[in-house]
Write a protein that holds these residues in place. Structure first.
Motif, PDB file in Angstrom:
ATOM      1  N   ASP A 311      -5.236  43.189   8.323  1.00 46.61           N
ATOM      2  CA  ASP A 311      -5.994  43.735   7.189  1.00 46.61           C
ATOM      3  C   ASP A 311      -6.999  44.741   7.719  1.00 46.61           C
ATOM      4  O   ASP A 311      -8.002  44.367   8.338  1.00 46.61           O
ATOM      5  N   SER A 312      -6.738  46.024   7.489  1.00 48.50           N
ATOM      6  CA  SER A 312      -7.598  47.076   8.045  1.00 48.50           C
ATOM      7  C   SER A 312      -8.997  47.074   7.454  1.00 48.50           C
ATOM      8  O   SER A 312      -9.888  47.754   7.976  1.00 48.50           O
ATOM      9  N   HIS A 313      -9.209  46.304   6.374  1.00 46.73           N
ATOM     10  CA  HIS A 313     -10.547  46.220   5.784  1.00 46.73           C
ATOM     11  C   HIS A 313     -11.434  45.216   6.527  1.00 46.73           C
ATOM     12  O   HIS A 313     -12.636  45.140   6.264  1.00 46.73           O
ATOM     13  N   ILE A 314     -10.833  44.440   7.424  1.00 48.15           N
ATOM     14  CA  ILE A 314     -11.579  43.444   8.192  1.00 48.15           C
ATOM     15  C   ILE A 314     -11.844  43.991   9.589  1.00 48.15           C
ATOM     16  O   ILE A 314     -10.932  44.473  10.257  1.00 48.15           O
ATOM     17  N   SER A 315     -13.089  43.929  10.015  1.00 54.35           N
ATOM     18  CA  SER A 315     -13.432  44.418  11.349  1.00 54.35           C
ATOM     19  C   SER A 315     -14.525  43.543  11.948  1.00 54.35           C
ATOM     20  O   SER A 315     -15.170  42.752  11.256  1.00 54.35           O
ATOM     21  N   CYS A 316     -14.729  43.674  13.254  1.00 57.19           N
ATOM     22  CA  CYS A 316     -15.780  42.956  13.952  1.00 57.19           C
ATOM     23  C   CYS A 316     -16.374  43.880  15.009  1.00 57.19           C
ATOM     24  O   CYS A 316     -15.826  44.959  15.289  1.00 57.19           O
ATOM     25  N   THR A 317     -17.481  43.463  15.601  1.00 55.68           N
ATOM     26  CA  THR A 317     -18.187  44.293  16.573  1.00 55.68           C
ATOM     27  C   THR A 317     -18.274  43.572  17.914  1.00 55.68           C
ATOM     28  O   THR A 317     -18.594  42.375  17.971  1.00 55.68           O
ATOM     29  N   VAL A 318     -17.992  44.268  18.999  1.00 57.46           N
ATOM     30  CA  VAL A 318     -18.018  43.685  20.334  1.00 57.46           C
ATOM     31  C   VAL A 318     -19.456  43.371  20.743  1.00 57.46           C
ATOM     32  O   VAL A 318     -20.344  44.224  20.653  1.00 57.46           O
ATOM     33  N   LEU A 319     -19.685  42.138  21.222  1.00 58.37           N
ATOM     34  CA  LEU A 319     -21.037  41.705  21.595  1.00 58.37           C
ATOM     35  C   LEU A 319     -21.282  41.714  23.106  1.00 58.37           C
ATOM     36  O   LEU A 319     -22.423  41.829  23.541  1.00 58.37           O
ATOM     37  N   ASP A 320     -20.221  41.526  23.912  1.00 53.56           N
ATOM     38  CA  ASP A 320     -20.416  41.502  25.364  1.00 53.56           C
ATOM     39  C   ASP A 320     -19.160  42.038  26.045  1.00 53.56           C
ATOM     40  O   ASP A 320     -18.215  42.477  25.387  1.00 53.56           O
ATOM     41  N   GLY A 321     -19.168  42.001  27.364  1.00 53.42           N
ATOM     42  CA  GLY A 321     -18.037  42.530  28.112  1.00 53.42           C
ATOM     43  C   GLY A 321     -16.915  41.538  28.276  1.00 53.42           C
ATOM     44  O   GLY A 321     -15.881  41.863  28.871  1.00 53.42           O
ATOM     45  N   SER A 322     -17.082  40.303  27.762  1.00 53.12           N
ATOM     46  CA  SER A 322     -16.059  39.275  27.933  1.00 53.12           C
ATOM     47  C   SER A 322     -15.156  39.197  26.709  1.00 53.12           C
ATOM     48  O   SER A 322     -14.191  39.942  26.591  1.00 53.12           O
ATOM     49  N   ASN A 323     -15.474  38.296  25.770  1.00 50.09           N
ATOM     50  CA  ASN A 323     -14.591  38.123  24.612  1.00 50.09           C
ATOM     51  C   ASN A 323     -15.349  37.811  23.331  1.00 50.09           C
ATOM     52  O   ASN A 323     -14.756  37.339  22.358  1.00 50.09           O
ATOM     53  N   GLN A 324     -16.665  38.052  23.321  1.00 49.18           N
ATOM     54  CA  GLN A 324     -17.483  37.710  22.166  1.00 49.18           C
ATOM     55  C   GLN A 324     -17.597  38.887  21.195  1.00 49.18           C
ATOM     56  O   GLN A 324     -17.831  40.027  21.599  1.00 49.18           O
ATOM     57  N   VAL A 325     -17.433  38.558  19.897  1.00 44.13           N
ATOM     58  CA  VAL A 325     -17.563  39.576  18.848  1.00 44.13           C
ATOM     59  C   VAL A 325     -18.450  39.033  17.738  1.00 44.13           C
ATOM     60  O   VAL A 325     -18.673  37.827  17.622  1.00 44.13           O
TER      61      VAL A 325
END
Length: 473
Positions: A311-325
């Motif tokens: 779903d292109s309407h769903i997004s998240c933002t990267v929080l760190d260099g590992s795997n957290q969003v």
């Protein structure tokens, strides 16, 4: 008669299978179903051969309804998991598939149904796979590493098996041994677990005593063996050291010792990581484990916007260099978020999000092919931190600089909500024995972790450090 008519006649007249291996068997079969020699290959093309050389058609194995159920289960597992153990499928359909009692026969039947089955020569058994099976094992490796990270580095084996019912214990052990060499098996409180060395609550003075033991063995020209090191540590701590700290795996024990040794760098030549041999499996192209997927390795910066594949309407933002969003105001591991959005378990989060129009998993594979992953690792600028990590800057309660390993042990226990709860319960008068029994850890382990929890806050106070995510009691 046509081939279809012959197959129906064979299934009706010889429901227990037929043989084409010798003239006598063929002559006996012709007495029931007349056919020409030229039609034998056509019959074989519509049948499959068991390991005992007998041939069967689909009708001899199951009715149409059972076949559709079998196909549905296989398709679902391949879509959700990418690969599964044939043994697990056979367990599900045990008793409803006629003339199939072994994984080898089940594998032959699946091949007849046009599914891809890999024979790992006894290392895992038989794996039914979809597409590039090496890639699927890489995804499985990443998922297991993520589960361990989210569990704090220790995860009960039965929890892994429950989360991945499509794989046998042998398949999981193969992935651990070949792809996750830094993860070892351990018995903690009588429970079989997967564990990383970083989660072991070693004593504060372990690096110093270990270094003394190693240097003494070297000076006496004694072999730096598992037995000699264990004996020396037993004397220092007056306990069965490896049993107390669940370090019964020889390789894990030596890796922990090599990591905490503060003397000569070449004192542990026997601790090289195991290498995956190219001949480990019967399929060419076997890959050696590459680092776990993380944002820093694939050139995705902190603050980048990732778009959900479904779903292109769903997004998240990267929080760190590992795997957290960050999604919906909360921090998530990317795989956990994918499982939440897809409502399935498990899922590789990097396969379900894209950055700058490119799927993250495809981006990893592209960078591996181009040999550019190391560029991103070396060029990355570490994010600013508010807590000092360098052990040389951190002074312990005795006024001496703490070793990196000791500081990590303090920090791990001090920021653990689980250990904080243990400490509160002890303060309220509960016994450590009760806590250990309920948690599945040994009494010694619980005592050490609670002690390290308190030491973390004391060291933070001495050094003017703001504690991270912890609550002192």
């Amino acid at each position: 008669m046509t081939t279809a008519e012959l197959l129906n006649a064979v299934a009706r007249e010889c429901p227990n299978g037929v043989s084409f291996d010798n003239p006598m068997a063929v002559r006996l079969l012709r007495q029931k179903v007349p056919f020409e020699d030229s039609q034998i290959e056509d019959l074989k093309a519509g049948m499959f051969k068991r390991v005992d050389e007998h041939w069967f058609s689909r009708e001899m194995i199951s009715d149409v309804q059972t076949q559709w159920a079998l196909r549905g289960q296989v398709t679902d597992w391949l879509m959700e998991r990418g690969c599964f153990s044939v043994e697990r499928l056979l367990q599900r359909f045990c008793g409803v598939l006629r003339h199939i009692a072994t994984p080898a026969d089940c594998a032959a039947f699946l091949r007849h149904l046009k599914f891809t089955v890999v024979d790992t020569r006894g290392k895992v058994g038989f794996l039914c796979v979809e597409g590039n099976w090496i890639r699927k094992l890489a995804e499985l490796e990443n998922e297991l590493a993520t589960r361990l990270e989210e569990a704090g580095g220790t995860l009960a084996l039965n929890e892994i098996e429950e989360a991945m019912p499509h794989l046998t214990a042998e398949a999981l052990e193969f992935v651990r041994a070949q792809f996750l060499p830094d993860v070892h098996l351990a018995e903690i409180g009588g429970v079989s677990c997967w564990r990383t060395a970083e989660t072991i609550p070693l004593p504060e003075d372990f690096p110093e005593k270990l270094t003394t033991a190693v240097d003494t063995l070297v000076a006496l020209e004694e072999k730096l063996s598992v037995a000699n090191l264990e004996f020396a540590l037993n004397l220092f701590y007056c306990v069965h050291f490896r049993k107390e700290y669940a370090l019964l795996d020889n390789g894990a024990f030596m890796r922990v010792c090599a990591k905490h040794y503060q003397g000569e760098e070449d004192a542990f030549p026997i601790t090289k990581k195991p290498r995956v041999r190219a001949s480990a499996l019967s399929v060419p192209g076997r890959r050696v484990r590459s680092p776990n997927t993380c944002f820093r390795n694939i050139g995705v910066p902190i603050g980048a916007r990732l778009v959900f594949a479904k779903d292109s309407h769903i997004s998240c933002t990267v929080l760190d260099g590992s795997n957290q969003v960050e999604y919906d105001g909360k921090a998530w591991a990317i795989s956990t978020l994918a499982m939440h959005l897809l409502d399935v378990r498990p899922a590789n989060g990097f396969a379900y999000f894209s950055y700058e129009g490119e799927n993250l998993w495809d981006r990893r594979l592209r960078l591996e092919r181009e040999g550019k992953q190391e560029d991103f690792q070396t060029e990355e600028t570490p994010p600013p931190v508010t807590v000092r990590d360098a052990a040389s800057e951190i002074v312990g309660m005795e006024g001496r600089a703490l070793s990196p390993a000791t500081w990590r042990a303090f920090k791990s226990a001090g920021t653990s909500s689980r250990v904080a709860e243990w400490a509160r319960r002890v303060q309220r008068g509960e016994s450590v024995d009760t806590i250990a029994r309920e948690s599945g850890y040994s009494v010694g382990t619980v005592k050490v972790q609670i002690g390290d929890h308190h030491r973390y806050f004391k060291v933070c106070d001495i050094n003017g450090i703001v504690p991270e995510d912890g609550l002192d009691v």
